[in-house]
Structure formats: C-alpha cells, structure tokens
Design a protein around this motif. Structure first.
Motif, PDB file in Angstrom:
ATOM      1  N   SER A 228     -24.822  -2.058  42.365  1.00 46.84           N
ATOM      2  CA  SER A 228     -25.782  -3.163  42.408  1.00 46.84           C
ATOM      3  C   SER A 228     -26.755  -2.963  43.557  1.00 46.84           C
ATOM      4  O   SER A 228     -26.472  -2.236  44.514  1.00 46.84           O
ATOM      5  N   ASP A 229     -27.890  -3.646  43.478  1.00 48.37           N
ATOM      6  CA  ASP A 229     -28.928  -3.527  44.488  1.00 48.37           C
ATOM      7  C   ASP A 229     -28.526  -4.303  45.739  1.00 48.37           C
ATOM      8  O   ASP A 229     -27.982  -5.405  45.664  1.00 48.37           O
ATOM      9  N   SER A 230     -28.812  -3.721  46.916  1.00 48.74           N
ATOM     10  CA  SER A 230     -28.545  -4.381  48.198  1.00 48.74           C
ATOM     11  C   SER A 230     -29.818  -4.392  49.026  1.00 48.74           C
ATOM     12  O   SER A 230     -30.641  -3.469  48.935  1.00 48.74           O
ATOM     13  N   ASP A 231     -29.998  -5.424  49.848  1.00 49.95           N
ATOM     14  CA  ASP A 231     -31.105  -5.486  50.794  1.00 49.95           C
ATOM     15  C   ASP A 231     -30.537  -5.332  52.198  1.00 49.95           C
ATOM     16  O   ASP A 231     -29.497  -5.934  52.545  1.00 49.95           O
ATOM     17  N   TYR A 232     -31.222  -4.537  53.022  1.00 51.47           N
ATOM     18  CA  TYR A 232     -30.762  -4.286  54.396  1.00 51.47           C
ATOM     19  C   TYR A 232     -31.806  -4.779  55.386  1.00 51.47           C
ATOM     20  O   TYR A 232     -33.016  -4.638  55.165  1.00 51.47           O
ATOM     21  N   PHE A 233     -31.335  -5.313  56.506  1.00 50.88           N
ATOM     22  CA  PHE A 233     -32.200  -5.771  57.588  1.00 50.88           C
ATOM     23  C   PHE A 233     -31.595  -5.299  58.908  1.00 50.88           C
ATOM     24  O   PHE A 233     -30.374  -5.296  59.079  1.00 50.88           O
ATOM     25  N   SER A 234     -32.447  -4.861  59.831  1.00 56.64           N
ATOM     26  CA  SER A 234     -31.947  -4.366  61.118  1.00 56.64           C
ATOM     27  C   SER A 234     -32.365  -5.307  62.245  1.00 56.64           C
ATOM     28  O   SER A 234     -33.419  -5.953  62.183  1.00 56.64           O
ATOM     29  N   PHE A 235     -31.503  -5.349  63.297  1.00 47.58           N
ATOM     30  CA  PHE A 235     -31.750  -6.224  64.430  1.00 47.58           C
ATOM     31  C   PHE A 235     -31.374  -5.473  65.710  1.00 47.58           C
ATOM     32  O   PHE A 235     -30.294  -4.884  65.806  1.00 47.58           O
ATOM     33  N   SER A 236     -32.272  -5.498  66.685  1.00 44.94           N
ATOM     34  CA  SER A 236     -31.969  -4.933  67.999  1.00 44.94           C
ATOM     35  C   SER A 236     -31.263  -6.004  68.829  1.00 44.94           C
ATOM     36  O   SER A 236     -31.791  -7.113  68.999  1.00 44.94           O
TER      37      SER A 236
ATOM     38  N   GLY B  44     -25.167  -8.819  45.747  1.00 45.10           N
ATOM     39  CA  GLY B  44     -24.623  -9.724  44.750  1.00 45.10           C
ATOM     40  C   GLY B  44     -23.160  -9.452  44.479  1.00 45.10           C
ATOM     41  O   GLY B  44     -22.734  -8.293  44.378  1.00 45.10           O
ATOM     42  N   TYR B  45     -22.396 -10.517  44.341  1.00 47.62           N
ATOM     43  CA  TYR B  45     -20.986 -10.382  44.021  1.00 47.62           C
ATOM     44  C   TYR B  45     -20.837 -10.033  42.538  1.00 47.62           C
ATOM     45  O   TYR B  45     -21.368 -10.704  41.661  1.00 47.62           O
ATOM     46  N   GLY B  46     -20.119  -8.937  42.258  1.00 43.96           N
ATOM     47  CA  GLY B  46     -19.889  -8.518  40.882  1.00 43.96           C
ATOM     48  C   GLY B  46     -21.162  -8.214  40.117  1.00 43.96           C
ATOM     49  O   GLY B  46     -21.218  -8.373  38.896  1.00 43.96           O
ATOM     50  N   GLY B  47     -22.209  -7.769  40.841  1.00 46.42           N
ATOM     51  CA  GLY B  47     -23.467  -7.421  40.195  1.00 46.42           C
ATOM     52  C   GLY B  47     -24.420  -8.581  40.019  1.00 46.42           C
ATOM     53  O   GLY B  47     -25.497  -8.427  39.415  1.00 46.42           O
ATOM     54  N   ASP B  48     -24.071  -9.794  40.555  1.00 46.98           N
ATOM     55  CA  ASP B  48     -24.976 -10.943  40.446  1.00 46.98           C
ATOM     56  C   ASP B  48     -26.295 -10.653  41.143  1.00 46.98           C
ATOM     57  O   ASP B  48     -26.353  -9.867  42.109  1.00 46.98           O
ATOM     58  N   GLU B  49     -27.366 -11.279  40.670  1.00 43.51           N
ATOM     59  CA  GLU B  49     -28.679 -11.175  41.285  1.00 43.51           C
ATOM     60  C   GLU B  49     -29.196 -12.581  41.550  1.00 43.51           C
ATOM     61  O   GLU B  49     -28.900 -13.533  40.827  1.00 43.51           O
ATOM     62  N   ASN B  50     -29.991 -12.717  42.616  1.00 40.52           N
ATOM     63  CA  ASN B  50     -30.520 -14.029  42.966  1.00 40.52           C
ATOM     64  C   ASN B  50     -31.571 -13.856  44.056  1.00 40.52           C
ATOM     65  O   ASN B  50     -31.588 -12.840  44.765  1.00 40.52           O
ATOM     66  N   SER B  51     -32.425 -14.831  44.201  1.00 39.54           N
ATOM     67  CA  SER B  51     -33.351 -14.876  45.322  1.00 39.54           C
ATOM     68  C   SER B  51     -32.678 -15.618  46.471  1.00 39.54           C
ATOM     69  O   SER B  51     -31.741 -16.402  46.269  1.00 39.54           O
ATOM     70  N   TYR B  52     -33.162 -15.391  47.684  1.00 35.98           N
ATOM     71  CA  TYR B  52     -32.526 -16.001  48.849  1.00 35.98           C
ATOM     72  C   TYR B  52     -33.530 -16.104  49.990  1.00 35.98           C
ATOM     73  O   TYR B  52     -34.577 -15.461  49.993  1.00 35.98           O
ATOM     74  N   THR B  53     -33.180 -16.903  50.958  1.00 37.41           N
ATOM     75  CA  THR B  53     -33.931 -16.990  52.216  1.00 37.41           C
ATOM     76  C   THR B  53     -33.015 -16.525  53.338  1.00 37.41           C
ATOM     77  O   THR B  53     -31.868 -17.004  53.451  1.00 37.41           O
ATOM     78  N   LEU B  54     -33.502 -15.590  54.147  1.00 37.03           N
ATOM     79  CA  LEU B  54     -32.691 -15.041  55.243  1.00 37.03           C
ATOM     80  C   LEU B  54     -33.218 -15.574  56.575  1.00 37.03           C
ATOM     81  O   LEU B  54     -34.417 -15.514  56.852  1.00 37.03           O
TER      82      LEU B  54
ATOM     83  N   GLY C 130     -26.489 -17.178  40.864  1.00 42.88           N
ATOM     84  CA  GLY C 130     -25.945 -15.857  41.192  1.00 42.88           C
ATOM     85  C   GLY C 130     -25.333 -15.877  42.582  1.00 42.88           C
ATOM     86  O   GLY C 130     -25.957 -16.335  43.558  1.00 42.88           O
ATOM     87  N   ASP C 131     -24.092 -15.427  42.699  1.00 46.01           N
ATOM     88  CA  ASP C 131     -23.354 -15.474  43.960  1.00 46.01           C
ATOM     89  C   ASP C 131     -23.723 -14.266  44.832  1.00 46.01           C
ATOM     90  O   ASP C 131     -23.558 -13.111  44.412  1.00 46.01           O
ATOM     91  N   LEU C 132     -24.223 -14.523  46.048  1.00 46.02           N
ATOM     92  CA  LEU C 132     -24.579 -13.466  46.990  1.00 46.02           C
ATOM     93  C   LEU C 132     -23.591 -13.466  48.152  1.00 46.02           C
ATOM     94  O   LEU C 132     -23.065 -14.509  48.535  1.00 46.02           O
ATOM     95  N   ASP C 133     -23.381 -12.283  48.726  1.00 45.98           N
ATOM     96  CA  ASP C 133     -22.533 -12.139  49.899  1.00 45.98           C
ATOM     97  C   ASP C 133     -23.329 -11.462  51.013  1.00 45.98           C
ATOM     98  O   ASP C 133     -24.409 -10.908  50.787  1.00 45.98           O
ATOM     99  N   LEU C 134     -22.751 -11.464  52.213  1.00 42.61           N
ATOM    100  CA  LEU C 134     -23.474 -10.988  53.397  1.00 42.61           C
ATOM    101  C   LEU C 134     -22.519 -10.209  54.292  1.00 42.61           C
ATOM    102  O   LEU C 134     -21.376 -10.625  54.524  1.00 42.61           O
ATOM    103  N   GLU C 135     -22.992  -9.056  54.797  1.00 42.67           N
ATOM    104  CA  GLU C 135     -22.217  -8.236  55.734  1.00 42.67           C
ATOM    105  C   GLU C 135     -23.081  -7.899  56.936  1.00 42.67           C
ATOM    106  O   GLU C 135     -24.297  -7.788  56.830  1.00 42.67           O
TER     107      GLU C 135
END
Length: 376
Positions: A1-9, A70-80, A27-32
């Motif tokens: 599934s597609d993942s979005d990455y963000f970096s922080f100093s 996305g959990y189990g391949g779910d897709e969704n829009s989000y605000t970070l 769509g259920d999203l998770d965060l790491e």
C-alpha cells in the motif's frame, strides 16, 4: 500500500509530537515515527479519527521520520499536524532506582564491610528530581563521597545531610566530578543528595565510611587508613588532604592513586605490612610488596622494602631522592635521571629491561665514581 513520509529535525532535549486527523469510516489510517536507522520509536494504530505519536530526544540532534499508511490497504485523506518543542526536563528519563527523590526515601546501597567500608552506586538525575543515597552510621566516624560524570552533559552537585536534615558538606564545583568528606559525631542514617543544574545527566558514585571512637596516631589504624581524629582512607591529591606529619606520596605512574604516608626515617616507625619508603615526595610509611630493584610495577605496593615505583616505562622499583650511594641498597647506585636522584640497578651482572627501552648506561654516581646502571 501507499505510504506518506515526513521528516523532522529534532535537537537534543526536544520533543516532537505528530498527529493525523481523518474520518476513519472512509478508511483507517495508522501512524509511525522512526529514527534514521529505521527503528520505530513510536506507533499509533487505533480505530478512531486521530492517530498520535511522540518522541523525546535525549541524544544528539537527529532527524525523525513520520509514516502515514492505510491499515489493510485502506486509503483516505488526512490532515497532519506536527510540533517540535523543548522538553522541560530535557528528555531526561529517571533511572530504575526511583522513588529516591527525598531524604526520607533515600536509596539503600550495599557496603563492602571492609576497611574502608565502601559502597558504589550509579544513576540518572533529572531536573527537579533529585537522587538521595542513605548512609547508616553505627557511631562517630567519617563519610567521604565521590561522583564521576561529564560536566558538559549537565552539572551535577551533591550535599551530605545529618540524620536531622542539617547539611554538613557539599561538592559543588563547575568541572567534571565532585568529592566531599566530613567527620560525623554520632550514629544515625546520613543522606547524600545528588542533584543537577541543567536537564539531566548520568553519574557513577562511591561512598566510604569509617567508624570508631577515634585515634591518636596512624599506628592505631589499619593499613590503608590514617589517623585524623578517626581512621580515614589514606587516598590524597595533595598534602592538604593528609594529617600533620604526613605527606601525600605519589604511588607510581599515572593512574596510580596517591596515599598519605606518615613521615619516617626507619621501618620501625611504620605498621606491619609497611616500610619507610623512599618516594618522589620524601620518605613516608607505605604498603610494601615484593618487587626487587629495577622490577616493573604499577604502584609502590608492588615494590619490596623501602622502594617506590618510579613513573618510568612500565614502572621501576627503586629508592628515590637519594643523596649519596650510602642511601642505596647493595647492587644499586645513586645517580641523577630526569631531574631526580634514584638508586638505579647495576647492570654489570644483571640484564636491563631492553625490550621496554631500558639500557645499561655508564653514569657518574653521587659517590664520586661512575657505574653501569639500568636506566630508561
């Protein structure tokens, strides 16, 4: 599934908080959150409309990476949303010895039962979260304490309190390490407070205690201690650490510790197990061993008779500060080497330690003759 990455100093002592908002019914999203090596430092995998991760960085500045997927391949829009901010405690994490934050909850440590009676301890002290160490005393005596730490990582100080809470002594410099020592007049549980200026720091510590009704001379005390009202550890850094009529004797090459030794002119003035050593700091009673003239050593306890351990390559057992050959033992001669007079071993029939850089040199002695002696 597609993942979005963000970096922080994230700097040392800073906390990062990252949250993702979305409608979970779409769509259920998770965060790491992970570090540069890919190690996950926090994860959020709930079933609500918000996932949140955070991490407090107690180490050097670094880059952290947030992954939204996305959990189990779910897709969704989000605000970070993300925030990086200083942590009030500098991300200092308490050690496993909590709760030892007050004099009444001071940590118990295990004493060796020897002479001196020692206990080692360690810990992490955080801002506003002191560490306290309990020191039970069965009677009058002396308490000494040392702390070892890196000042640049946080200035640690310490103070000793009596059983009623009165401060007796402190170690509060602005350099690496702290030390204190104080005579105590009664039995009871004393307490050592360890505290920090800054966010926090780690440390190693040692407490030494001695008890007794007092002493009038060092001869009344065990070897390894000297008399200063009570029998105290004989370690020293300068003459001010020693009682009257004692000198701070250099024991050998660095890092050999120095010891207070009673001034003497013959072995009869010293205790059993000691000899009247000829050291770089003058003559004094000190523990003796079995090392012969010219033998290697780490400190004077490894040198026999009245020999000290000279700070030469590998150490060198010999009498120091002689004024003539008459001050030296048979088979040694008083010669000048490196600005000091030493009783150097004759090499006429004895080999030198050539593999360590020593050689058999023909040198004038302080007896009016010249001799072949082993020197570095």
């Amino acid at each position: 599934s597609d993942s979005d990455y963000f970096s922080f100093s994230v700097g040392r002592g800073e906390r990062v908080i990252v949250s993702a908002e979305f409608a979970t019914l779409d769509g259920d999203l998770d965060l790491e959150l992970s570090d540069g090596a890919g190690t996950i430092v926090d994860t959020s995998a709930g079933v609500t409309d918000t996932e949140r991760v955070e991490y407090c960085n107690a180490d050097a500045s670094t880059t952290l990476y947030a992954r939204v997927f996305g959990y189990g391949g779910d897709e969704n829009s989000y605000t970070l949303d993300a925030a990086v901010m200083p942590d009030g405690a500098g991300c200092c994490m308490d050690d496993r010895f909590e709760d030892d934050d007050t004099r009444m909850t001071a940590r118990s440590v295990t004493f060796s039962g020897g002479t001196p009676d020692m206990a080692s301890f360690d810990g992490t002290v955080c801002r506003g979260d002191d560490d306290w160490i309990a020191i039970p005393m069965t009677g009058p005596g002396r308490i000494e304490a040392d702390l070892v730490f890196v000042h640049a990582d946080g200035d640690i100080d310490m103070a000793l309190f009596d059983p009623s809470g009165v401060r007796l002594a402190s170690g509060a410099s602005v350099t690496d390490d702290e030390a204190l020592g104080v005579d105590v007049s009664s039995a009871g549980t004393y307490a050592l407070r360890v505290y920090v200026f800054g966010s926090g720091n780690t440390y190693l510590g040692e407490v030494r205690r001695s008890t007794g009704t007092g002493c009038s001379r060092t001869a009344d005390c065990p070897v390894g201690t000297v008399c200063d009202g009570t029998c105290e550890n004989d370690r020293c850094t300068s003459g001010v650490d020693c009682p009257a009529m004692h000198a701070c004797l250099s024991a050998g090459p660095i890092p050999a510790a120095s010891h207070c030794g009673q001034s003497c002119t013959s072995n009869s003035e010293c205790r059993s197990g000691e000899a009247c050593k000829w050291t770089l700091d003058g003559r004094g009673c000190a523990a003796t061993g079995g090392g012969s003239n010219g033998a290697s050593c780490t400190d004077f306890t490894g040198c026999g008779g009245q020999r000290t351990c000279l700070p030469w390559v590998g150490g060198y057992c010999a009498r120091a500060r002689c004024s003539s050959n008459a001050d030296c033992e048979t088979g040694t001669y008083c010669v000048a080497e490196g600005g000091i007079n030493v009783c150097a071993l004759s090499c006429v029939s004895t080999p030198c330690r050539e593999s360590e850089g020593y050689s058999c040199d023909f040198r004038p002695t302080l007896g009016g003759t010249s001799r072949f002696v082993c020197l570095p």
